[in-house]
Design a protein around this motif. Structure first.
Motif, short mmCIF file in Angstrom:
data_model
loop_
_atom_site.label_atom_id
_atom_site.label_comp_id
_atom_site.label_asym_id
_atom_site.label_seq_id
_atom_site.Cartn_x
_atom_site.Cartn_y
_atom_site.Cartn_z
N THR A 188 -40.70 -4.72 10.69
CA THR A 188 -40.60 -3.26 10.65
C THR A 188 -41.26 -2.69 9.41
O THR A 188 -41.69 -1.53 9.40
N LEU A 240 -35.11 0.73 14.48
CA LEU A 240 -34.57 0.60 13.13
C LEU A 240 -33.06 0.84 13.11
O LEU A 240 -32.32 0.15 12.40
N THR A 241 -32.60 1.79 13.91
CA THR A 241 -31.16 2.05 14.01
C THR A 241 -30.45 0.83 14.60
O THR A 241 -29.37 0.43 14.13
N PRO A 300 -40.01 8.05 17.99
CA PRO A 300 -38.61 7.93 18.42
C PRO A 300 -38.20 6.50 18.78
O PRO A 300 -37.10 6.07 18.42
N SER A 328 -46.78 2.15 19.35
CA SER A 328 -45.33 2.26 19.48
C SER A 328 -44.79 1.23 20.46
O SER A 328 -43.80 0.53 20.19
N GLN A 374 -37.85 4.48 15.63
CA GLN A 374 -36.65 4.93 14.93
C GLN A 374 -35.40 4.33 15.58
O GLN A 374 -34.47 3.90 14.89
N ASN A 375 -35.38 4.28 16.91
CA ASN A 375 -34.26 3.64 17.62
C ASN A 375 -34.17 2.15 17.27
O ASN A 375 -33.08 1.60 17.10
N HIS A 408 -41.87 6.34 10.72
CA HIS A 408 -41.06 7.49 10.33
C HIS A 408 -41.00 8.58 11.38
O HIS A 408 -40.13 9.45 11.32
N ASN A 409 -41.91 8.54 12.36
CA ASN A 409 -41.99 9.65 13.31
C ASN A 409 -41.84 9.26 14.78
O ASN A 409 -41.57 10.14 15.60
#
Length: 213
Positions: A70, A88-89, A82, A47, A85-86, A79-80
């Motif tokens: 990505t 990607l956002t 955090p 990560s 995920q941030n 996918h899991n």
């Protein structure tokens, strides 16, 4: 010369010691094959690696390459996790040029401590890049709109906050108090290295930075 083993400590060392975003990217790129071979159970290490590598893409304006990177992240991690995920956002906001969302994601979403330096660096870099773009794109702009582009307080700017207006004039812009318009001064674009560009604008953004958030 062989690279030191990939570890959280080594990633932090690379992040803090790199002399420019390009150096950071080049070093991390050499670790990608190693990262691909790491057991999925090392999720915290992966990560951190992929998150910092992601920001090194953004800091060197490799948006398309960041998107491709990505897609190389292990799906279960993408996918899991955090942080990823941030990332990607954030990528979606940058891709869609949603300036307000970019600053909000960088400043308000939870980021792990080892990654904060990269997050803060990109916040400043994105401001500097946007300042150049706005300066070269507009002959006149309302202060609230200008503040929105730079992640500042648009309400205070629109009200003509003298301290905030002064930050724009410090960048070479002029202020028409009667028309309530700012007139940006174009910033010449040259093929200078990213570290040199950041140094040129550091004093300006250090002043502007007082009004972040």
């Amino acid at each position: 010369m062989d690279l030191p083993p990939l570890s959280k400590e080594q990633l932090v060392a690379v992040l803090t010691s790199s002399r420019s975003p390009t150096e950071l990217y080049d070093t991390l790129a050499k670790y990608e094959t190693t990262a691909c071979l790491i057991d999925g159970k090392e999720s915290e290490l992966l990560s951190l690696y992929y998150s910092i590598f992601f920001f090194s893409h953004l800091l060197t304006d490799q948006i398309y390459e960041a998107r491709a990177m990505t897609q190389r992240v292990p799906p279960i991690l993408a996918h899991n996790d955090p942080s990823l995920q941030n990332c990607l956002t954030l990528l979606r906001a940058v891709w869609q040029r949603k300036y307000d969302s970019v600053y909000k994601i960088l400043r308000e979403l939870p980021w792990p401590e080892p990654l904060r330096l990269a997050v803060e660096s990109y916040d400043k870099y994105f401001q500097q890049k946007t300042l150049r773009e706005v300066s070269n794109a507009y002959e006149a702009i309302r202060p609230g709109a200008a503040a929105g582009y730079l992640g500042l307080d648009p309400v205070a700017a629109e009200q003509g906050d003298p301290a905030l207006i002064q930050q724009f004039t410090a960048a070479g812009w002029t202020w028409d108090a009667q028309a309530k318009l700012l007139h940006p001064k174009p910033i010449p674009v040259s093929p200078k290295k990213d570290a040199q560009i950041q140094n040129e604008l550091s004093q300006i953004m250090a002043l502007v930075g007082k009004y972040q958030g």
